[in-house]
Structures are given as C-alpha cells and as structure tokens.
Design an enzyme around this catalytic site. Structure first.
Site, PDB file in Angstrom:
ATOM      1  N   SER A  43       0.811  -1.217   0.000  1.00  0.00           N
ATOM      2  CA  SER A  43       0.000   0.000   0.000  1.00  0.00           C
ATOM      3  C   SER A  43       0.848   1.273   0.000  1.00  0.00           C
ATOM      4  O   SER A  43       1.741   1.442   0.833  1.00  0.00           O
ATOM      5  CB  SER A  43      -0.886  -0.018   1.259  1.00  0.00           C
ATOM      6  OG  SER A  43      -1.274   1.292   1.608  1.00  0.00           O
ATOM      7  N   GLY A  44       0.530   2.182  -0.896  1.00  0.00           N
ATOM      8  CA  GLY A  44       1.222   3.471  -0.933  1.00  0.00           C
ATOM      9  C   GLY A  44       0.987   4.260   0.340  1.00  0.00           C
ATOM     10  O   GLY A  44       1.909   4.892   0.876  1.00  0.00           O
ATOM     11  N   LEU A  45      -0.231   4.199   0.838  1.00  0.00           N
ATOM     12  CA  LEU A  45      -0.548   4.909   2.079  1.00  0.00           C
ATOM     13  C   LEU A  45       0.292   4.359   3.224  1.00  0.00           C
ATOM     14  O   LEU A  45       0.861   5.117   4.020  1.00  0.00           O
ATOM     15  CB  LEU A  45      -2.044   4.743   2.390  1.00  0.00           C
ATOM     16  CG  LEU A  45      -2.499   5.350   3.716  1.00  0.00           C
ATOM     17  CD1 LEU A  45      -2.575   6.857   3.624  1.00  0.00           C
ATOM     18  CD2 LEU A  45      -3.844   4.790   4.148  1.00  0.00           C
ATOM     19  N   ASP A  55       1.047  10.612   1.768  1.00  0.00           N
ATOM     20  CA  ASP A  55       0.821   9.714   0.636  1.00  0.00           C
ATOM     21  C   ASP A  55       0.505  10.604  -0.567  1.00  0.00           C
ATOM     22  O   ASP A  55      -0.658  10.873  -0.869  1.00  0.00           O
ATOM     23  CB  ASP A  55      -0.361   8.788   0.975  1.00  0.00           C
ATOM     24  CG  ASP A  55      -0.715   7.856  -0.168  1.00  0.00           C
ATOM     25  OD1 ASP A  55       0.113   7.686  -1.086  1.00  0.00           O
ATOM     26  OD2 ASP A  55      -1.827   7.281  -0.135  1.00  0.00           O
ATOM     27  N   ASP A  82       0.638  -1.176  -5.153  1.00  0.00           N
ATOM     28  CA  ASP A  82       0.049   0.131  -5.381  1.00  0.00           C
ATOM     29  C   ASP A  82       1.142   0.995  -6.017  1.00  0.00           C
ATOM     30  O   ASP A  82       2.106   1.375  -5.359  1.00  0.00           O
ATOM     31  CB  ASP A  82      -0.373   0.690  -4.010  1.00  0.00           C
ATOM     32  CG  ASP A  82      -0.980   2.069  -4.100  1.00  0.00           C
ATOM     33  OD1 ASP A  82      -1.092   2.606  -5.221  1.00  0.00           O
ATOM     34  OD2 ASP A  82      -1.355   2.609  -3.032  1.00  0.00           O
ATOM     35  N   ASP A  84       0.577   3.929  -7.535  1.00  0.00           N
ATOM     36  CA  ASP A  84       0.066   5.297  -7.699  1.00  0.00           C
ATOM     37  C   ASP A  84      -0.250   5.569  -9.179  1.00  0.00           C
ATOM     38  O   ASP A  84      -0.921   4.772  -9.801  1.00  0.00           O
ATOM     39  CB  ASP A  84       1.064   6.312  -7.123  1.00  0.00           C
ATOM     40  CG  ASP A  84       1.217   6.165  -5.607  1.00  0.00           C
ATOM     41  OD1 ASP A  84       0.285   5.636  -4.980  1.00  0.00           O
ATOM     42  OD2 ASP A  84       2.256   6.551  -5.064  1.00  0.00           O
ATOM     43  N   GLU A 111      -3.249   4.217 -11.162  1.00  0.00           N
ATOM     44  CA  GLU A 111      -4.509   4.957 -11.095  1.00  0.00           C
ATOM     45  C   GLU A 111      -4.504   6.104 -12.100  1.00  0.00           C
ATOM     46  O   GLU A 111      -3.447   6.662 -12.417  1.00  0.00           O
ATOM     47  CB  GLU A 111      -4.759   5.455  -9.661  1.00  0.00           C
ATOM     48  CG  GLU A 111      -3.708   6.403  -9.121  1.00  0.00           C
ATOM     49  CD  GLU A 111      -3.764   6.535  -7.595  1.00  0.00           C
ATOM     50  OE1 GLU A 111      -3.610   5.516  -6.896  1.00  0.00           O
ATOM     51  OE2 GLU A 111      -3.947   7.672  -7.116  1.00  0.00           O
ATOM     52  N   LYS A 117       0.100  12.547  -7.397  1.00  0.00           N
ATOM     53  CA  LYS A 117      -1.245  12.270  -6.861  1.00  0.00           C
ATOM     54  C   LYS A 117      -1.303  12.602  -5.366  1.00  0.00           C
ATOM     55  O   LYS A 117      -0.272  12.857  -4.735  1.00  0.00           O
ATOM     56  CB  LYS A 117      -1.632  10.798  -7.092  1.00  0.00           C
ATOM     57  CG  LYS A 117      -0.687   9.732  -6.565  1.00  0.00           C
ATOM     58  CD  LYS A 117      -0.673   9.455  -5.069  1.00  0.00           C
ATOM     59  CE  LYS A 117      -1.918   8.986  -4.417  1.00  0.00           C
ATOM     60  NZ  LYS A 117      -2.181   7.563  -4.449  1.00  0.00           N
ATOM     61  N   ASN A 119      -3.499  11.000  -1.833  1.00  0.00           N
ATOM     62  CA  ASN A 119      -4.353   9.890  -1.395  1.00  0.00           C
ATOM     63  C   ASN A 119      -5.819  10.215  -1.671  1.00  0.00           C
ATOM     64  O   ASN A 119      -6.277  11.342  -1.461  1.00  0.00           O
ATOM     65  CB  ASN A 119      -4.152   9.619   0.101  1.00  0.00           C
ATOM     66  CG  ASN A 119      -5.000   8.452   0.575  1.00  0.00           C
ATOM     67  OD1 ASN A 119      -6.179   8.616   0.900  1.00  0.00           O
ATOM     68  ND2 ASN A 119      -4.423   7.274   0.578  1.00  0.00           N
ATOM     69  N   SER A 120      -6.556   9.226  -2.120  1.00  0.00           N
ATOM     70  CA  SER A 120      -7.926   9.425  -2.598  1.00  0.00           C
ATOM     71  C   SER A 120      -8.882   9.981  -1.540  1.00  0.00           C
ATOM     72  O   SER A 120      -9.940  10.511  -1.891  1.00  0.00           O
ATOM     73  CB  SER A 120      -8.483   8.105  -3.129  1.00  0.00           C
ATOM     74  OG  SER A 120      -7.621   7.597  -4.112  1.00  0.00           O
ATOM     75  N   ARG A 155      -6.735   1.471 -12.192  1.00  0.00           N
ATOM     76  CA  ARG A 155      -7.580   1.916 -11.080  1.00  0.00           C
ATOM     77  C   ARG A 155      -8.341   3.165 -11.506  1.00  0.00           C
ATOM     78  O   ARG A 155      -7.730   4.176 -11.875  1.00  0.00           O
ATOM     79  CB  ARG A 155      -6.692   2.185  -9.863  1.00  0.00           C
ATOM     80  CG  ARG A 155      -7.377   2.918  -8.733  1.00  0.00           C
ATOM     81  CD  ARG A 155      -6.567   2.727  -7.464  1.00  0.00           C
ATOM     82  NE  ARG A 155      -6.694   3.829  -6.553  1.00  0.00           N
ATOM     83  CZ  ARG A 155      -6.063   3.903  -5.386  1.00  0.00           C
ATOM     84  NH1 ARG A 155      -5.246   2.936  -5.015  1.00  0.00           N
ATOM     85  NH2 ARG A 155      -6.228   4.947  -4.610  1.00  0.00           N
ATOM     86  N   HIS A 186     -12.429   2.608  -7.267  1.00  0.00           N
ATOM     87  CA  HIS A 186     -12.324   3.200  -5.941  1.00  0.00           C
ATOM     88  C   HIS A 186     -13.510   4.121  -5.698  1.00  0.00           C
ATOM     89  O   HIS A 186     -14.009   4.774  -6.618  1.00  0.00           O
ATOM     90  CB  HIS A 186     -11.005   3.978  -5.820  1.00  0.00           C
ATOM     91  CG  HIS A 186     -10.482   4.013  -4.407  1.00  0.00           C
ATOM     92  ND1 HIS A 186     -11.084   3.373  -3.355  1.00  0.00           N
ATOM     93  CD2 HIS A 186      -9.382   4.632  -3.873  1.00  0.00           C
ATOM     94  CE1 HIS A 186     -10.400   3.572  -2.244  1.00  0.00           C
ATOM     95  NE2 HIS A 186      -9.356   4.342  -2.537  1.00  0.00           N
TER      96      HIS A 186
END
Ligand code: SPV
Ligand code: MG
Length: 567
Positions: A43-45, A55, A82, A84, A111, A117, A119-120, A155, A186
């Site tokens: 996970s990037g986060l 992130d 992930d 990104d 994504e 980017k 974090n979403s 993504r 997502h």
C-alpha cells in the site's frame, strides 16, 4: 518456483473472492500470510506512513519498489503493488513495470490521476488524467512486461474525483480495451451501492477489485455476490498498529514502567517466530562446517551422597541451587554461551521438572535412580553429535578454561587440575588422573607449557596403581571421532560387562564417566588431559556453597570499586 503472477492468475481462476490486506514491510506480510489471506497489498498509504511522509508521491518509485520487494521476499503470497499514477507518463510506467516485474511482483495497480497524486481520501485536488493519456500508460505497461505473468490493473478514480458513474464506466471499458488485466474501482461513499452499481453495469469478464475503506460494513460475501473478484483491506493493519503502539506508549509514560503492558504485547518469542529465527538456527547448524559445538550436562543424580546439602536440595536438583544469586546451571550456561555454545542439553532425572536454564533443552532419563553419569551422558543417543563438551552439573568454572579447552586438537580431552594436592581430605573420593611424564606440583616455579596436552595413563577414584598427578574436574571436550569412540565403547561395554562390575562401578549401568574413559584407555584409545591450576569448584557441601558465594560477592565489590573509580 512458480512466478507470483502465475499464482495470482490461478487464484483468480480457482477461488471465490480473493481477500488481500495492506502492508508496508515484511513483518506485515508475514502476519497477513499467517492469518490465511490470499495476497498482500503493498500500500502506498502504508509505505508513505512508515516513512512518516504524506501519501502524495513524495517517495520515489525506487523507495516504493524497495518496500514492495521486502514485502514480497517475506511471504509466499502474491503481492499486488500500489504504484500510484505510475510515477509520471507512459515512459515512467514502462520503466516502472520492468523494474516491478524483475523483482518478481505479481501485479501492479496504476490509477488514472495526474502525477503527483494525493491519497484518494484527502479532499481537494484529485485531478484525473485524460482518458487517452492514461490508455497510453496502460498500453506502455503491457508492452513493457517481458513475460505474460505480471498482472496490470487500471484503477478508476472517477468516482473519487466526483466525475460520476458514466465517466467511471467509460474509463473502465477504455482501459480494459487497452489491455488492462483488471479494474480497481475506488469509491469514498459510506455505503457500497455505488460500487455495486458500477459492477453490475460494467458487465465485463475481467477481475474487478474493491477497496471498502469508507463503506466498511460491506462483507466480502456481498462484494463477491455483486461480481467482485478481489477485496483490498488497504490500511486497517496500519491503523491498528498506530492505536496499539500509542496505547502502549501512553501506559509507559503514565506509569513509568512497562509492567502493566507486558501481558498485552507480543512476547519476544513471537517476534523471533515471525522473523524465522528457528529456520535460521537450523541453517546455522547445517552450514556450520563442523564449527558447532554442543554441550551435555548430566544432572540426573539425586546427590544423596551430600548429606550437608540435603536440606537445600529437597525441592530441587543440585544444578538449580543458587550461588551468588544465580543457579549453578545458569552460570554454566552463561559460560557456554560466552564461548558461542548455545546448543545445550541437560539430562535430568531427580526433580527434572524443576530444571530450567536459558535456551537449555532438558532430556529426562527415567532410569536415573539405577544408573550413573555415563548412562546419563550416553542416554542422549542420537541427539549427541558433532563436537561435544561434557560438563558435570555440580561444577562452577572459569569460562577461560572452556575457551582453552575448545582449542584442543585431540579426540578426547579432559580438564585436569594439578592443584588438587593442596585440598583438605574429603569424604568423597576424587576423580584422579595420572598423566605421562613427571608430576609437577602446583607450587612449582615458572614453566612455559601452555596448551600442552598430556596423555592420560590412568584414571579412577581409588587405586590408580601409580601416584596421581591431577584431578579430573568433570569437564571434557570430545571431537566427532572422540564422541564416536565413546559411543562405541559404551555399546560394547554394556554387552561385555552385562551383570558384572565395571572397573570401580558395581555394574556397567552404574558406571561413572571416568570408568568409561578407563575402558577407552584400556582399548588403546588416546585420551589427553588439559592441565589447569585452580579456576573451578565443585559444589558438594555447604562449605563449597559458602566459598562460591564469597567469591561472587568479592567479584561484585571489585566491579563496584572499578565503576566508582572510573565514575
Ligand atoms: C493505498 O492503500 O495506498 C490505497 C488505497 O491507495 S486507499 O488509501 O484506500 O486509497
Ligand atoms: Mg495508494
């Protein structure tokens, strides 16, 4: 080894919905594997958080790849990465895919946002890339991979960015048409309806993946029902560990001790298990090239022959007697550990269940009341192999003696003390030795005979037939050939002397180690003595205990003096 991408593709074909969990390091991956999940989400986060950074593409591709590689190497599970936005445009993606594929990772997810980017779930900028540009990134990814295994997921962030369902569907179709192996959709709504609608309307055969971070009430079964093939629990492990560490830190700050939390945190043993310490130890043995030495400590006798210690020994075997605040056994183990001997075997009998020592294995000799030292040592049988130190359980010794002993080139070496002559007469017969060559008394002038090993000619407790020169202290070193000879001698003697006295023992079963050594000598086997002058003590009486206590007290006060002198 089956490539991880193949494993992942097979899992998609053969299983129901795959459940994978986010991690940022090998430890997380091992926990996830241990709990039966199907894969790990690099996970990037999580990885950014582990660095203490946002992130937001602050970390480079290389840093993310390093984390993914560590995760992958720690687990047999496939790792889904992930990536990104792919770290830039199609050219960055090409380079990235080559590197991730070469590292053996199962899948990459990119994504459709613009580099850098965020974090979403962070409100504000969630800029989407143009469809055509992102299609280029997917095509570049598929073109860059060398083998067919690596899965490339697209993504779709249109629902996150607020562009709506039609946009999300149109993008998913475009990305699948460009060659994406699956779609991650997502969403940040509190319920799963949005992703359910997306799944229903997409109607494509490719694997569909959900990340139920905000719509956490949904079950994996419901997602499966809706058509999803994978669910990513992206960050719950990270969030759990933050809370657990904080609770622990608060307790330590608040109470000034770790006592209250000790029962709530993982034990060091659990940490070692997760690290794979056991396998590493086995490897060390396997590849030691004969450098490994084990120790066997016979501690089975009930020591009824020590009347003035009997009160102290009612509830424990002699080796568990404390001198200077530590058991005799622990002092022996400390000395053994200090020269690198960690494979330690204690043969217990009388009150064997009380025997405890750091890292020591205890083997129970059920015949302890009818047998003696030789039987106890050889009782270990197959467990005795390679180089072996034998140390009686009733002696304290300077670790220098042990260190020197390991240097002996001989098959069988006994530690022998020439200072025994100065000892007061005692009730118990000593293990005496006569070596070849003239006897030298303890008080003799300087002699340069370090590391000289003397051939032993006689050994026994009573009449040697010649004047004794030394006392055997109860410590021996057997190289492989020495141990083999000892094992052979024991097997032979048990047949030959069955029902008969064996040297000074009433029967072969009651043989002392010294009787067995005598049998070796009579068979023409060379046994050597390594001479010492003091530096050890047996613990057979209250006087012995008191002397040892005084020694350790003296040692402690010398250390304290030194510390205050240097302070
Ligand atoms: C991540 O784990 O880095 C993700 C998933 O991308 S999420 O944080 O839920 O957006
Ligand atoms: Mg991410």
């Amino acid at each position: 080894m089956t490539p991880k991408g193949v494993l992942l593709r097979e899992a998609f074909r053969s299983k129901g919905i795959l459940k994978i969990v986010g991690a940022h390091n090998g430890l997380g991956a091992k926990l996830i594997e241990r709990h039966g999940f199907d894969g790990v989400w690099a996970s990037g986060l999580e990885i950014s958080s582990a660095y203490g950074l946002p992130d937001a593409n602050i970390l480079t591709m290389t840093e993310n790849l390093d984390a993914a590689r560590a995760i992958n190497e720690a687990t047999a599970l496939p790792v889904i990465c992930d990536c990104d936005t792919g770290y830039g445009n199609a050219s960055n993606v090409k380079h990235m895919v080559k590197r991730y594929e070469a590292a053996g990772l199962a899948a990459v997810v990119i994504e459709d946002k613009i580099f850098p980017k965020v974090n979403s779930f962070v409100p504000g900028r969630q800029a989407l890339a143009a469809v055509e540009e992102f299609v280029g990134r997917i095509r570049a990814a598929k073109e860059a991979q060398q083998e067919p295994h690596l899965m490339v997921f697209a993504r779709v962030e249109a629902l996150i960015a607020g562009w709506g369902m039609e946009e999300a569907l149109q993008r998913a179709h475009a990305y699948l048409d460009a060659g994406a192996d699956g779609i991650v959709i997502h969403s940040k709504t509190p319920g799963p309806e949005e992703v359910f609608t997306f799944a229903k309307r997409l109607g494509r055969n490719a694997p569909l993946v959900a990340i139920p971070t905000t719509y956490y009430r949904v079950t994996a079964a419901e997602l499966e029902q809706a058509g999803f093939k994978m669910v990513i629990y992206a960050n719950q492990g990270l969030r759990a560990s933050i809370r657990a560490v904080e609770t622990t830190l608060e307790a330590i700050q608040g109470t000034g001790t770790t006592e209250g939390i000790e029962g709530k945190i993982a034990t060091l043993q659990e940490v070692f298990d997760l690290q794979g310490m056991k396998a590493m130890k086995e490897d060390e043995k396997k590849f030691s090239g004969g450098m490994n030495v084990q120790a066997v400590i016979p501690a089975a006798r009930d020591h009824q022959f020590q009347p003035d210690l009997q009160e102290l020994l009612k509830a424990k075997p002699l080796c568990m007697l404390e001198v200077g605040g530590k058991t005799i056994l622990q002092r022996q183990l400390d000395a053994l550990h200090s020269v690198g001997i960690t494979d330690t075997l204690v043969i217990g009998g009388h009150l064997h269940e009380r025997i405890r020592g750091e890292g020591a294995r205890v083997l129970y000799n059920p015949h302890y009341d009818k047998t003696h030292c030789a039987h106890s040592i050889l009782f270990a049988g197959e467990q005795l192999k390679g180089k072996t130190v034998v140390a009686y359980s009733d002696i304290l010794f300077d670790r220098q003696i042990l260190a020197r002993l390991l240097g002996s080139p001989h098959a069988v070496t006994l530690v022998i003390d020439r200072a025994y002559q100065a000892l007061p007469r005692r009730e118990k017969a000593l293990d005496l030795v006569a070596v070849e060559g003239p006897a030298v008394s303890s008080g003799s002038p300087r002699r340069l005979d370090l590391d000289v090993y003397k051939p032993i000619r006689h050994i026994g407790k009573r009449s040697l037939g010649v004047p004794p020169t030394h006392e055997f202290i109860g410590m021996a070193f057997l190289r492989e050939e020495g141990l083999d000879a000892l094992k052979r001698a024991w097997a032979e003697a048990r047949v030959k002397f069955n029902g008969k006295p064996f040297y000074e023992a009433r029967s072969v079963e009651e043989a002392d180690f010294t009787d067995l050594i005598r049998y070796l000598l009579d068979g023409g086997f060379e046994v050597f003595g390594m001479e010492i002058d003091h530096g050890w003590s047996e613990i057979h009486s209250r006087d012995d205990v008191e002397r040892a206590e005084a020694h350790f007290r003296r040692g402690a006060s010398v250390l304290a003096e030194k510390a205050s002198a240097t302070a």
